[in-house]
Design an enzyme around this catalytic site. Structure first.
Site, PDB file in Angstrom:
ATOM      1  N   GLY A  22       0.961  -1.301   0.076  1.00 13.24           N
ATOM      2  CA  GLY A  22       0.016  -0.047   0.064  1.00 13.24           C
ATOM      3  C   GLY A  22       0.733   1.326  -0.014  1.00 13.24           C
ATOM      4  N   MET A  24       1.641   3.077   2.500  1.00 16.46           N
ATOM      5  CA  MET A  24       2.661   3.336   3.601  1.00 16.46           C
ATOM      6  C   MET A  24       3.552   2.273   3.738  1.00 16.46           C
ATOM      7  SD  MET A  24       1.784   3.607   7.446  1.00 16.46           S
ATOM      8  CE  MET A  24       2.939   3.614   8.937  1.00 16.46           C
ATOM      9  N   ASP A 137     -10.648   3.108  11.603  1.00 11.10           N
ATOM     10  CA  ASP A 137     -10.697   2.746  10.094  1.00 11.10           C
ATOM     11  C   ASP A 137     -11.368   1.326  10.310  1.00 11.10           C
ATOM     12  OD1 ASP A 137     -10.251   2.880   7.587  1.00 11.10           O
ATOM     13  OD2 ASP A 137      -8.309   2.034   7.559  1.00 11.10           O
TER      14      ASP A 137
END
Length: 347
Positions: A22, A24, A137
């Site tokens: 991803g 990050m 999240d």
């Protein structure tokens, strides 16, 4: 530092297979050669470029927030390690599909299938909230569900703690637009009720097959969470369940359930009631034949008569074997004969 298969991290963890990548970091399936167990390894991407220090700080925050969250419904953190400016989270490997995968395969889930997942997720969130950790999240992709129905919450990457310095700037929106709470969408501080709202969106999606709000862009979707009323759930959904999920999706955090423990307990009561209703419905299923209600197991034989005749024969045989008096046997045969005539008359 580029991560490759077979590489040894911290002279202990072997990288076996890259699972995800991803913005990050990246997640690997690895192996702990000291303890002989499979692990998950989350690492900062080697090509992350700018703001590496900020991203490493975020990884440290995730490690800090996950360290004390020992609970069956939260993926465990084993160790945090840094090398050459790269951070590595060594975590419990969860060989399960995510709830997002389950939604993709099945679309709409029956309430009795979805509720155990929501209940376990709420329990895990309550433990996190009890330690001052807000996930921020909560979404199907971060809820892992095993074939046995066991749930693990993962990815505390953007979580926040009440006793730590905030990494995000004031007014910055943090979260996934499709599941973000109205207060998060407005850049306000997240609370346990923010996670409850996101779990409400997950529940809505599981029962409807779609999320409550859509839009052309993430900004449009986030704005809908703030401004638009939640479309009603289908009438096919249990009334009490509908009402409770809508309370989880209240715009005002104070109108939502008090905490995630209330969520888990309320959903558990609803689940038990729905299961009891299913059991009662199954047990009360009967067949009406010629004015007489027959148990389903009797009526399943041809015309229901073969079993009845067999039972009458055994009753007669039992009466004969249970006495040494011929006249008793004759009486029994006469009674059985009369019973058969009564049955024929009712046909």
């Amino acid at each position: 530092m580029k991560l490759i298969e077979g590489q040894l991290i911290h002279r202990r963890y072997r990288l076996d297979q890259r699972l995800a990548q991803g913005g990050m970091g990246e997640v690997w399936k690895g192996y702990d050669i000291q303890l002989g167990r499979v692990v998950a390894i989350k690492a900062l991407r080697a090509d992350s470029g700018k703001n590496v220090e900020t991203k490493v700080r975020r990884l440290r925050t995730e490690a800090h927030n996950s360290a004390n969250l020992a609970h069956p419904n939260i993926a465990a953190l084993f160790e945090y390690y840094e090398h050459d400016g790269i951070g590595f989270l060594i975590m419990e490997y969860v060989p399960s599909d995510s709830l997002a995968d389950l939604f993709h395969r099945k679309g709409i889930l029956e309430a009795t299938e979805l509720l155990p997942i929501l209940i376990q997720t709420a329990r895990g969130l309550f433990i996190a909230h009890s330690h001052g950790i807000i996930h921020r999240d909560v979404k199907p992709a971060n809820i892992m569900v095993s074939e046995e129905g066991e749930v693990k919450i993962t990815d505390f990457g953007i979580s926040t703690s009440s006793n730590q310095e905030s990494i995000t700037q004031d007014g910055m929106v943090v979260g996934t637009a499709q599941y973000i709470s109205p207060e998060q969408a407005q850049g306000q501080q997240a609370t346990p009720q923010s996670d409850i709202y996101s779990l409400g969106v997950v529940a809505y999606e599981g029962l409807c097959g779609h999320r409550p709000f859509t839009g052309a862009t993430p900004v449009d979707i986030a704005a809908a969470h703030v401004n638009d009323p939640v479309p009603p759930l289908p009438d096919s959904v249990d009334l009490q369940l509908r009402q409770f999920i809508m309370s989880m999706l209240s715009k005002d955090p104070q109108d939502r359930p008090k905490d995630a423990l209330v969520v888990s307990r309320t959903l558990s009561r609803i689940e038990r009631r729905l299961l009891d209703q299913q059991t009662m419905l199954s047990d009360s299923t009967t067949v009406v034949s010629s004015g007489r209600r027959l148990p389903r197991r009797v009526a399943s034989r041809p015309h229901g008569q073969q079993l009845l005749t067999g039972l009458q024969g055994r009753v007669g045989q039992g009466a004969s074997e249970g006495t040494s008096h011929p006249q008793d046997s004759a009486k029994s045969r006469k009674a059985n004969s009369q019973g058969n005539e009564d049955w024929k008359d009712q046909q």
